[in-house]
Design an enzyme around this catalytic site. Structure first.
Site, PDB file in Angstrom:
ATOM      1  N   GLU A  64       0.784  -1.165  -0.003  1.00 26.42           N
ATOM      2  CA  GLU A  64       0.051  -0.043  -0.003  1.00 26.42           C
ATOM      3  C   GLU A  64       0.767   1.249  -0.253  1.00 26.42           C
ATOM      4  O   GLU A  64       2.085   1.357   0.696  1.00 26.42           O
ATOM      5  CB  GLU A  64      -0.916   0.040   1.081  1.00 26.42           C
ATOM      6  CG  GLU A  64      -1.871  -1.332   1.479  1.00 26.42           C
ATOM      7  CD  GLU A  64      -2.630  -1.108   2.587  1.00 26.42           C
ATOM      8  OE1 GLU A  64      -3.754  -1.634   2.690  1.00 26.42           O
ATOM      9  OE2 GLU A  64      -2.025  -0.756   3.586  1.00 26.42           O
ATOM     10  N   ASP A 235      -7.562  -4.973   9.646  1.00 29.26           N
ATOM     11  CA  ASP A 235      -7.193  -3.705   8.983  1.00 29.26           C
ATOM     12  C   ASP A 235      -7.213  -4.117   7.648  1.00 29.26           C
ATOM     13  O   ASP A 235      -6.387  -3.196   6.848  1.00 29.26           O
ATOM     14  CB  ASP A 235      -5.817  -3.122   9.577  1.00 29.26           C
ATOM     15  CG  ASP A 235      -4.800  -4.280   9.354  1.00 29.26           C
ATOM     16  OD1 ASP A 235      -5.119  -5.535   8.874  1.00 29.26           O
ATOM     17  OD2 ASP A 235      -3.364  -3.854   9.718  1.00 29.26           O
TER      18      ASP A 235
END
Lengths: 348, 348
Positions: A64, A235
């Site tokens: 990410e 998450d």
């Protein structure tokens, strides 16, 4: 070869320098400092450029990029999440980050962020607990005793006055490691044999487990009234830790709803389920805890602004310490239009 | 302090090392090598993870992250574009990039990309011209003689057999710089006093100017039949170089339509205006040039896959050269769950 100018050299904080910086400042003072920077950025939340993280998913995990900007400074973090890495002796999460000057686009700091992310995540949890946990909360259940657990515990001690932590992990070796690391840190450590045992008498329940799957670390009947739940581990899509019934009994606080709806515990709920944005609580425009019996839940997924705050903190603390290397990252020809000439002259 | 393991150390190519690498390989062989890597990635275009770049705009410029992945390797580039930087002695564009292993998420290469971007942009232009320019094209007009111009010229020489370049810039000093840099490179260089003079006899027209505004570098009456236009400089919203009438007379080829519609010359056209994706031409599923009289236009904005190809090329060429530093970027505790213990032991 000619020496690059100052503009071309970006201060780089290696893993070794970050560890030295933590010891130079002291881990608890640094956690407090990070919490202050994060809190001040939550207070000016509205002026930030906010986008959900840019994720590249694969069968093994996710990579990410998390960018944000306050209009003067731009920051981003590179972070991966690969749950199976530990089996091969690698970190589940590694990260590095960068700050740049918005006016010129030139980077001003490059730093390791594997350690710094653990620090900022713990500082965020504790800063949020300071706003939401019941008054006088001094005991935490720490369920999941992996890489984040000691940081979480010391942040709660430094920022919320935690006196006692009750550890549980499905792997007793993880609990033993965590207990050994927390010895001599001025906190009472109790190793527990079950999650039920761990939550006994705790007003703060922290869950931080790493499986990339729907899991139920806390079941509905384990959670009584008047607690604060700090849910760190869920998450990403498909990865949660709490039974949905707990969510329905809780007042839920989140960082950035468009991201938390996808990645957090609330991915299990209707997309219209009410949540409160933390920045509103911290800036005084929304209510936090309103009664002793309430269950508050911080559905933590980690947001780019927290990394930005941490990068700002490091940038501000760094200069007098000398704990960095100048990195020859940016081409800087004497005449900016003469990049080719610079390359050409380097051969002579 | 304990030494970090190999997994924690990321090879870093500094600006100085990149310049040495170019001289080690030779600039023209390196441009050819880059063009081959880029062409091979265009041929397998469909398997890439493709997203428009993630841009953070400000009054002064833009900071962008450009990620992509082929499923085995992940790459991204950080790049800024600040047209007013040159007035303060800074580069308009600076960049760095990273490759990572998709299976573990661990970075495997960090490199300067200011120079490498100029190299890959030139290699892309020439690789595309090899497919689209009229047969026997050996003369190029180079309009805009800034930081990209020499790289563009040498790539066209090495990859397309360019014999002559005709230079024009609104600033004669830029033209003089470019002409001096291209002396003794085996190409005929003609400095021109007007754009009309520069395009005289040229089959390839390259525009590469830097103003962040709608500009008209080429007007309609300047462009005759049977040319290939290589439009490099228009690459963000509000920044174009060609008169719309030229676009209507051209067959337009683009990298990634969703990005080019926003950033390229075609932002001036109806969003439905037909364009051809270059990867289809290169993989043989769409037609390129079909007649000698046709005007072909490469509306270049630069795409993440070209950076990915360049990063792959550097990674493959680097090991035997030793032209890198191992960077202590990733925390690598002996026990992956014991990040805290690693930090704690660093104090002793």
């Amino acid at each position: 070869m000619t020496q690059p100018s100052d503009k071309a050299l970006v201060p780089f904080v290696s893993v070794d320098h970050m560890m030295q910086l933590i010891h130079h400042i002291g881990i608890e003072p640094m956690l407090c400092g990070l919490a202050d920077y994060i809190e001040s950025d939550f207070k000016r939340w509205e002026l930030f450029d906010k986008t959900p993280r840019v994720a590249s998913h694969s069968a093994e995990g996710v990579i990410e990029l998390m960018p944000t900007s306050d209009g003067e400074v731009y920051g981003f973090k590179y972070v991966n999440g690969h749950p199976k890495n530990t089996a091969e002796g690698l970190q589940t999460v590694t990260a590095f980050g960068l700050l740049a000057d918005v006016a010129s686009g030139y980077p001003v700091l490059l730093t390791e962020m594997t350690i710094l992310t653990a620090m900022r995540t713990a500082a965020t949890s504790a800063m949020v607990a300071r706003h939401l946990a019941p008054k006088g909360a001094d005991t935490m259940a720490m369920i999941g005793n992996g890489a984040q657990s000691e940081f979480q515990t010391l942040a709660m001690k430094a920022i919320c006055g935690l006196k006692s932590v009750r550890l549980y992990d499905t792997d007793p070796a993880a609990t033993a490691k965590c207990a050994a690391n927390l010895a001599n840190h001025g906190i009472n450590v109790v190793s527990c044999a079950s999650p039920e045992d761990a939550i006994e008498g705790a007003q703060i329940l922290t869950t931080c487990t790493a499986d990339k799957q729907y899991a139920t670390i806390l079941t509905d009947n384990m959670v009584g009234a008047g607690v604060h739940i700090n849910a760190i581990g869920g998450d990403c899509p498909g990865k949660t830790e709490l039974a949905p019934a707990i969510l329905h009994r809780s007042d839920i606080f989140v960082e950035f709803p468009p991201q938390t709806r996808i990645e957090g515990e609330i991915q299990q709920l209707d997309p219209e389920h009410p949540v409160t944005e933390l920045w509103k609580v911290i800036s005084g425009t929304a209510k936090g805890r309103t009664s002793d019996r309430q269950i508050t839940l911080f559905d933590s997924v980690g947001f780019a602004i927290e990394d930005f705050s941490a990068l700002r903190y490091v940038r501000d603390q760094l200069p007098p310490t000398g704990l960095y290397h100048p990195l020859d990252l940016l081409a800087d020809p004497d005449d900016p239009r003469d990049l080719f000439g610079m390359v050409h002259r380097a051969s002579t």
